[in-house]
Design a protein around this motif. Structure first.
Motif, PDB file in Angstrom:
ATOM      1  N   GLY A  18     -19.584 -23.649  59.201  1.00 12.30           N
ATOM      2  CA  GLY A  18     -20.559 -24.170  58.260  1.00 12.30           C
ATOM      3  C   GLY A  18     -20.102 -25.408  57.506  1.00 12.30           C
ATOM      4  O   GLY A  18     -20.906 -26.058  56.844  1.00 12.30           O
ATOM      5  N   GLU A  19     -18.830 -25.748  57.593  1.00  8.66           N
ATOM      6  CA  GLU A  19     -18.336 -26.945  56.915  1.00  8.66           C
ATOM      7  C   GLU A  19     -18.829 -28.190  57.629  1.00  8.66           C
ATOM      8  O   GLU A  19     -19.026 -28.189  58.843  1.00  8.66           O
ATOM      9  N   GLN A  20     -19.013 -29.263  56.887  1.00 10.01           N
ATOM     10  CA  GLN A  20     -19.368 -30.540  57.486  1.00 10.01           C
ATOM     11  C   GLN A  20     -18.087 -31.275  57.867  1.00 10.01           C
ATOM     12  O   GLN A  20     -17.082 -31.172  57.173  1.00 10.01           O
ATOM     13  N   VAL A  21     -18.162 -31.981  58.971  1.00  9.58           N
ATOM     14  CA  VAL A  21     -17.029 -32.791  59.410  1.00  9.58           C
ATOM     15  C   VAL A  21     -17.522 -34.197  59.717  1.00  9.58           C
ATOM     16  O   VAL A  21     -18.702 -34.406  59.998  1.00  9.58           O
ATOM     17  N   LYS A  22     -16.624 -35.140  59.654  1.00 12.48           N
ATOM     18  CA  LYS A  22     -16.934 -36.520  60.017  1.00 12.48           C
ATOM     19  C   LYS A  22     -16.152 -36.846  61.276  1.00 12.48           C
ATOM     20  O   LYS A  22     -14.951 -36.616  61.336  1.00 12.48           O
ATOM     21  N   THR A  23     -16.855 -37.346  62.283  1.00 17.16           N
ATOM     22  CA  THR A  23     -16.184 -37.742  63.514  1.00 17.16           C
ATOM     23  C   THR A  23     -16.277 -39.251  63.670  1.00 17.16           C
ATOM     24  O   THR A  23     -17.225 -39.874  63.196  1.00 17.16           O
ATOM     25  N   GLU A  24     -15.300 -39.820  64.314  1.00 21.52           N
ATOM     26  CA  GLU A  24     -15.305 -41.245  64.606  1.00 21.52           C
ATOM     27  C   GLU A  24     -15.006 -41.436  66.080  1.00 21.52           C
ATOM     28  O   GLU A  24     -14.096 -40.810  66.613  1.00 21.52           O
ATOM     29  N   VAL A  25     -15.781 -42.284  66.702  1.00 26.02           N
ATOM     30  CA  VAL A  25     -15.587 -42.580  68.114  1.00 26.02           C
ATOM     31  C   VAL A  25     -14.632 -43.764  68.244  1.00 26.02           C
ATOM     32  O   VAL A  25     -14.815 -44.788  67.591  1.00 26.02           O
ATOM     33  N   ASN A  26     -13.631 -43.604  69.084  1.00 29.04           N
ATOM     34  CA  ASN A  26     -12.747 -44.716  69.419  1.00 29.04           C
ATOM     35  C   ASN A  26     -13.476 -45.500  70.521  1.00 29.04           C
ATOM     36  O   ASN A  26     -13.422 -45.145  71.696  1.00 29.04           O
ATOM     37  N   TRP A  27     -14.191 -46.556  70.111  1.00 26.77           N
ATOM     38  CA  TRP A  27     -15.069 -47.256  71.041  1.00 26.77           C
ATOM     39  C   TRP A  27     -14.308 -47.950  72.165  1.00 26.77           C
ATOM     40  O   TRP A  27     -14.793 -47.998  73.302  1.00 26.77           O
ATOM     41  N   ARG A  29     -11.618 -46.895  73.665  1.00 30.14           N
ATOM     42  CA  ARG A  29     -11.324 -45.821  74.619  1.00 30.14           C
ATOM     43  C   ARG A  29     -12.600 -45.362  75.326  1.00 30.14           C
ATOM     44  O   ARG A  29     -12.616 -45.157  76.535  1.00 30.14           O
ATOM     45  N   HIS A  30     -13.678 -45.219  74.567  1.00 27.05           N
ATOM     46  CA  HIS A  30     -14.961 -44.775  75.134  1.00 27.05           C
ATOM     47  C   HIS A  30     -15.425 -45.726  76.245  1.00 27.05           C
ATOM     48  O   HIS A  30     -15.799 -45.287  77.336  1.00 27.05           O
ATOM     49  N   TYR A  31     -15.400 -47.036  75.968  1.00 29.60           N
ATOM     50  CA  TYR A  31     -15.853 -47.996  76.973  1.00 29.60           C
ATOM     51  C   TYR A  31     -14.904 -48.055  78.170  1.00 29.60           C
ATOM     52  O   TYR A  31     -15.347 -48.246  79.306  1.00 29.60           O
ATOM     53  N   ALA A  32     -13.612 -47.885  77.928  1.00 30.81           N
ATOM     54  CA  ALA A  32     -12.664 -47.844  79.047  1.00 30.81           C
ATOM     55  C   ALA A  32     -12.941 -46.632  79.933  1.00 30.81           C
ATOM     56  O   ALA A  32     -12.907 -46.728  81.168  1.00 30.81           O
ATOM     57  N   LEU A  33     -13.238 -45.487  79.319  1.00 36.92           N
ATOM     58  CA  LEU A  33     -13.602 -44.292  80.087  1.00 36.92           C
ATOM     59  C   LEU A  33     -14.894 -44.520  80.868  1.00 36.92           C
ATOM     60  O   LEU A  33     -15.002 -44.136  82.038  1.00 36.92           O
ATOM     61  N   ALA A  34     -15.872 -45.143  80.228  1.00 32.87           N
ATOM     62  CA  ALA A  34     -17.149 -45.417  80.897  1.00 32.87           C
ATOM     63  C   ALA A  34     -16.947 -46.333  82.102  1.00 32.87           C
ATOM     64  O   ALA A  34     -17.545 -46.115  83.164  1.00 32.87           O
ATOM     65  N   ARG A  35     -16.086 -47.355  81.954  1.00 29.70           N
ATOM     66  CA  ARG A  35     -15.801 -48.245  83.101  1.00 29.70           C
ATOM     67  C   ARG A  35     -15.184 -47.458  84.257  1.00 29.70           C
ATOM     68  O   ARG A  35     -15.585 -47.611  85.413  1.00 29.70           O
ATOM     69  N   SER A  36     -14.205 -46.610  83.931  1.00 33.43           N
ATOM     70  CA  SER A  36     -13.560 -45.811  84.979  1.00 33.43           C
ATOM     71  C   SER A  36     -14.540 -44.826  85.605  1.00 33.43           C
ATOM     72  O   SER A  36     -14.522 -44.619  86.826  1.00 33.43           O
ATOM     73  N   ALA A  58     -14.176 -33.990  95.971  1.00 31.02           N
ATOM     74  CA  ALA A  58     -13.446 -32.728  95.874  1.00 31.02           C
ATOM     75  C   ALA A  58     -12.737 -32.622  94.528  1.00 31.02           C
ATOM     76  O   ALA A  58     -11.964 -31.701  94.311  1.00 31.02           O
ATOM     77  N   GLY A  59     -13.007 -33.575  93.642  1.00 30.76           N
ATOM     78  CA  GLY A  59     -12.399 -33.582  92.317  1.00 30.76           C
ATOM     79  C   GLY A  59     -12.228 -35.008  91.843  1.00 30.76           C
ATOM     80  O   GLY A  59     -12.291 -35.950  92.630  1.00 30.76           O
ATOM     81  N   SER A  60     -12.029 -35.158  90.545  1.00 33.11           N
ATOM     82  CA  SER A  60     -11.760 -36.492  90.009  1.00 33.11           C
ATOM     83  C   SER A  60     -11.114 -36.364  88.640  1.00 33.11           C
ATOM     84  O   SER A  60     -11.197 -35.327  87.991  1.00 33.11           O
ATOM     85  N   LEU A  61     -10.488 -37.431  88.235  1.00 35.08           N
ATOM     86  CA  LEU A  61      -9.901 -37.538  86.907  1.00 35.08           C
ATOM     87  C   LEU A  61     -10.254 -38.930  86.409  1.00 35.08           C
ATOM     88  O   LEU A  61      -9.988 -39.921  87.088  1.00 35.08           O
ATOM     89  N   VAL A  62     -10.882 -38.988  85.241  1.00 34.29           N
ATOM     90  CA  VAL A  62     -11.292 -40.260  84.670  1.00 34.29           C
ATOM     91  C   VAL A  62     -10.555 -40.434  83.348  1.00 34.29           C
ATOM     92  O   VAL A  62     -10.737 -39.655  82.422  1.00 34.29           O
ATOM     93  N   LEU A  63      -9.714 -41.457  83.287  1.00 30.26           N
ATOM     94  CA  LEU A  63      -8.951 -41.766  82.081  1.00 30.26           C
ATOM     95  C   LEU A  63      -9.214 -43.215  81.693  1.00 30.26           C
ATOM     96  O   LEU A  63      -9.687 -44.006  82.516  1.00 30.26           O
ATOM     97  N   GLU A 169      -6.344 -43.531  93.987  1.00 30.58           N
ATOM     98  CA  GLU A 169      -6.121 -43.862  92.585  1.00 30.58           C
ATOM     99  C   GLU A 169      -6.464 -45.328  92.405  1.00 30.58           C
ATOM    100  O   GLU A 169      -6.187 -46.159  93.288  1.00 30.58           O
ATOM    101  N   ALA A 170      -7.108 -45.645  91.281  1.00 31.85           N
ATOM    102  CA  ALA A 170      -7.581 -47.010  91.044  1.00 31.85           C
ATOM    103  C   ALA A 170      -7.594 -47.308  89.551  1.00 31.85           C
ATOM    104  O   ALA A 170      -7.450 -46.403  88.727  1.00 31.85           O
ATOM    105  N   VAL A 171      -7.779 -48.567  89.239  1.00 30.65           N
ATOM    106  CA  VAL A 171      -7.912 -49.008  87.850  1.00 30.65           C
ATOM    107  C   VAL A 171      -9.134 -49.918  87.740  1.00 30.65           C
ATOM    108  O   VAL A 171      -9.567 -50.516  88.727  1.00 30.65           O
ATOM    109  N   THR A 172      -9.679 -49.992  86.523  1.00 27.19           N
ATOM    110  CA  THR A 172     -10.832 -50.854  86.256  1.00 27.19           C
ATOM    111  C   THR A 172     -10.563 -51.675  85.005  1.00 27.19           C
ATOM    112  O   THR A 172      -9.603 -51.439  84.281  1.00 27.19           O
ATOM    113  N   GLY A 173     -11.437 -52.635  84.761  1.00 33.45           N
ATOM    114  CA  GLY A 173     -11.436 -53.372  83.506  1.00 33.45           C
ATOM    115  C   GLY A 173     -10.111 -54.004  83.143  1.00 33.45           C
ATOM    116  O   GLY A 173      -9.460 -54.653  83.955  1.00 33.45           O
ATOM    117  N   LYS A 174      -9.714 -53.806  81.876  1.00 33.84           N
ATOM    118  CA  LYS A 174      -8.488 -54.409  81.352  1.00 33.84           C
ATOM    119  C   LYS A 174      -7.262 -53.957  82.128  1.00 33.84           C
ATOM    120  O   LYS A 174      -6.341 -54.744  82.364  1.00 33.84           O
TER     121      LYS A 174
END
Length: 185
Positions: A18-27, A29-36, A58-63, A169-174
């Protein structure tokens, strides 16, 4: 069925129901994950074009800094085939193709040709991620809004991880840029 879960770590103090919490998105990291993540979809579509439609995930890992894609294939993928897949993905990136996300009934998604991970449990309404006429999959993850945001895609390697299962295994973006810069130096 449309429920989102957030997992996190309490770094200080305690939480009570029942407590309120504040969350913050690390944008960054979020966009890097979206690119991958979108890069993973493009890789699967490219592999199906190069190797054939019998290729299935058969599986994947997105970082944020890299991705791993496991798929069914009975033998090592040749250097020429890897180069062709990498080229196809980068061509889609250069098109800056729109990535559209829609929700529809599971049966409608299947009829439209959306790929699904068979054996996964899906609700009656599913989320379909489509990249022009190149890729269409059921997916609940974060994606870029157009492929140009991926920047670039670089395959690092391919290996066997089990009977009839290969891994790329591959990389994207930066991360791809930094890798190319390092290779050049």
């Amino acid at each position: 069925d449309g429920i989102c879960y957030l997992t996190g770590t309490v770094e200080e103090g305690t939480l009570a129901v029942g407590e309120q919490v504040k969350t913050e998105v690390n944008w960054d990291r979020h966009y890097a994950l979206a690119r991958s993540h979108t890069g993973t979809h493009l890789l699967q579509a490219a592999l199906r074009r190069i190797l054939g439609e019998q290729v299935t995930q058969a599986g994947s890992l997105v970082l944020p800094d890299h991705l791993r894609f496991d798929f069914t294939w009975p033998e090592p993928v040749s250097e020429a085939q890897l180069d062709a897949a990498e080229r196809l993905v980068n061509e889609e990136i250069c098109k800056a193709a729109k990535v559209s996300i829609s929700q529809m009934a599971l049966e409608e998604a299947k009829k439209s040709g959306a790929m699904a991970l068979f054996g996964e449990k899906y609700g009656n309404i599913v989320r379909v991620v489509k990249v022009d006429d190149f890729s269409m999959e059921l997916c609940g993850g974060s994606h870029v809004s157009n492929t140009g945001a991926i920047g670039s895609f670089l395959i690092l390697g391919e290996s066997g991880i089990g009977s009839g299962i290969r891994r790329i295994e591959a990389v994207t973006g930066k991360a791809a840029y930094e890798m190319m810069k390092e290779d050049r130096q």
